[in-house]
Design a protein around this motif. Structure first.
Motif, PDB file in Angstrom:
ATOM      1  N   ALA A 182      51.043  41.918  41.238  1.00  0.00           N
ATOM      2  CA  ALA A 182      50.201  40.920  40.569  1.00  0.00           C
ATOM      3  C   ALA A 182      50.533  39.515  41.057  1.00  0.00           C
ATOM      4  CB  ALA A 182      50.404  41.025  39.059  1.00  0.00           C
ATOM      5  N   ALA A 183      51.829  39.217  41.207  1.00  0.00           N
ATOM      6  CA  ALA A 183      52.226  37.891  41.678  1.00  0.00           C
ATOM      7  C   ALA A 183      51.738  37.644  43.100  1.00  0.00           C
ATOM      8  CB  ALA A 183      53.749  37.759  41.608  1.00  0.00           C
ATOM      9  N   ARG A 184      51.802  38.673  43.924  1.00  0.00           N
ATOM     10  CA  ARG A 184      51.338  38.499  45.305  1.00  0.00           C
ATOM     11  C   ARG A 184      49.830  38.320  45.371  1.00  0.00           C
ATOM     12  NH1 ARG A 184      55.433  43.034  47.892  1.00  0.00           N
ATOM     13  NH2 ARG A 184      57.081  41.572  48.494  1.00  0.00           N
ATOM     14  N   ARG A 221      45.312  34.528  46.182  1.00  0.00           N
ATOM     15  CA  ARG A 221      44.141  33.772  45.725  1.00  0.00           C
ATOM     16  C   ARG A 221      44.364  32.270  45.887  1.00  0.00           C
ATOM     17  NH1 ARG A 221      44.084  37.736  41.595  1.00  0.00           N
ATOM     18  NH2 ARG A 221      45.102  36.306  40.118  1.00  0.00           N
ATOM     19  N   LEU A 222      45.577  31.784  45.608  1.00  0.00           N
ATOM     20  CA  LEU A 222      45.878  30.357  45.781  1.00  0.00           C
ATOM     21  C   LEU A 222      45.748  29.954  47.240  1.00  0.00           C
ATOM     22  CD1 LEU A 222      48.975  29.976  43.416  1.00  0.00           C
ATOM     23  CD2 LEU A 222      46.658  29.093  43.047  1.00  0.00           C
ATOM     24  N   ALA A 223      46.294  30.818  48.122  1.00  0.00           N
ATOM     25  CA  ALA A 223      46.211  30.501  49.557  1.00  0.00           C
ATOM     26  C   ALA A 223      44.760  30.490  50.022  1.00  0.00           C
ATOM     27  CB  ALA A 223      47.020  31.524  50.349  1.00  0.00           C
ATOM     28  N   ALA A 224      43.945  31.447  49.537  1.00  0.00           N
ATOM     29  CA  ALA A 224      42.535  31.496  49.927  1.00  0.00           C
ATOM     30  C   ALA A 224      41.797  30.271  49.425  1.00  0.00           C
ATOM     31  CB  ALA A 224      41.897  32.779  49.376  1.00  0.00           C
TER      32      ALA A 224
END
Length: 337
Positions: A80-82, A87-90
């Motif tokens: 889940a953390a990954r 999503r943040l990186a995208a």
């Protein structure tokens, strides 16, 4: 009710299907009795060792299950953390690859205060998420290590259990041979063996009572001790069976551990652990419900019933019974609860 080895000898003789071979050489009753006693001690010790191994195996299997569940939970949290990190990186990529340095964004921004705040929050959020991922990765690695170690320990325990089982089975085979030999005794030989056994028990009991080790007046039992003893006495007449914990049959420590369990107190399953882990009490302070431990190897156990008597599951071919406290060599006593 069979109360002693003498009773077991008589029962074996009465149930024998074959007579001694014609021309068989006379057998030394004392030697036979000594061998039988030795085998009973060995089988009792081997059974208690096997029971102890089973207890350790159950605990080890529970630990493996616990660690496996912990590993699965850790991997779920890590995934889940990954996904969130992805999503943040995208999101950052969609906003554009060109990112101004923080100092320029601060100077050119319409609201420098807000820009500073947003930057601080972003840095803290990223740091927190990175730390969380690092922690979960470390947890996953540690869980992997623990699970591997637990499974290796389980393999070791299973090997030990097989060794104990082989030892027990070998002693059982030897015991079967002696039982077959005893079943072929003449009535005169059986009577002599029974008399020798009774005489030895009576002499040991007289010596114990004359020694002053036991108080003349029994101490009253604790409420739990009374419940344990009452329950154990209700099992009188039930047969001895290897590794049995009731309700139809018992071995020695199966009877004592279940008696105290029915009194609301959990104690170790085997006689050795009962001796090693429960508080010890002098024989002079015995009270009903206490456990009397026998033999140098602590391979037998009984519940003290008062009046220098114990209730126990003696050995193969016998039943749960009341017997003199000195029916076996006494090592000491312990008090659950």
């Amino acid at each position: 009710m069979i109360k002693t080895l003498a009773g077991a000898l008589t029962a074996l003789a009465l149930t024998a299907l074959t007579a001694p071979p014609a021309g068989a050489e006379p057998r030394d009753p004392e030697a036979l009795l000594t061998e039988l006693r030795t085998l009973y001690r060995q089988t009792g010790a081997a059974t208690e060792a096997f029971n102890e191994t089973d207890e350790r195996l159950r605990a080890q299997r529970a630990e493996v299950e616990r660690l496996t569940e912990r590993l699965a939970d850790t991997r779920t949290d890590l995934a889940a953390a990954r996904r969130l990190a992805g999503r943040l990186a995208a999101g950052q990529y969609r906003q554009g690859a060109l990112t101004l340095p923080p100092a320029l964004r601060l100077l050119l921004g319409e609201d420098p205060g807000q820009a500073m705040h947003d930057g601080t929050v972003a840095v803290r959020t990223a740091a927190a998420k990175t730390a969380e991922i690092d922690r979960l990765v470390a947890n996953e690695e540690r869980a992997d290590e623990l699970t591997t170690a637990a499974r290796e320990a389980l393999d070791t325990e299973e090997t030990l259990a097989e060794e104990r089982r082989s030892r027990r089975d070998e002693i059982h085979r030897r015991l079967d041979e002696v039982t077959a030999l005893l079943a072929g005794l003449t009535p005169e030989e059986t009577a002599e063996l029974a008399a020798r056994e009774l005489a030895a028990t009576d002499e040991a009991q007289r010596e114990l009572l004359a020694s002053g080790t036991l108080d003349d007046d029994d101490r009253p039992p604790s409420p739990a001790g009374q419940r344990a003893l009452t329950w154990a006495l209700a099992q009188l007449g039930k047969p001895y069976a290897w590794g049995a914990e009731g309700p139809a049959a018992f071995d020695c420590s199966g009877l004592t551990s279940q008696a105290w369990a029915h009194a609301g107190v959990t104690i170790p399953r085997t006689s050795q652990r009962q001796w090693n882990e429960l508080p010890r009490v002098p024989l002079s302070e015995l009270r009903p419900g206490d456990l009397v431990i026998y033999r140098e190897d602590a391979g037998h156990v009984a519940l003290y019933a008062g009046d220098a008597q114990v209730v126990h599951a003696p050995r193969p071919g016998t039943e749960v019974t009341l017997a003199p406290l000195a029916s076996d060599p006494v090592r000491g006593a312990v008090r659950p609860g």
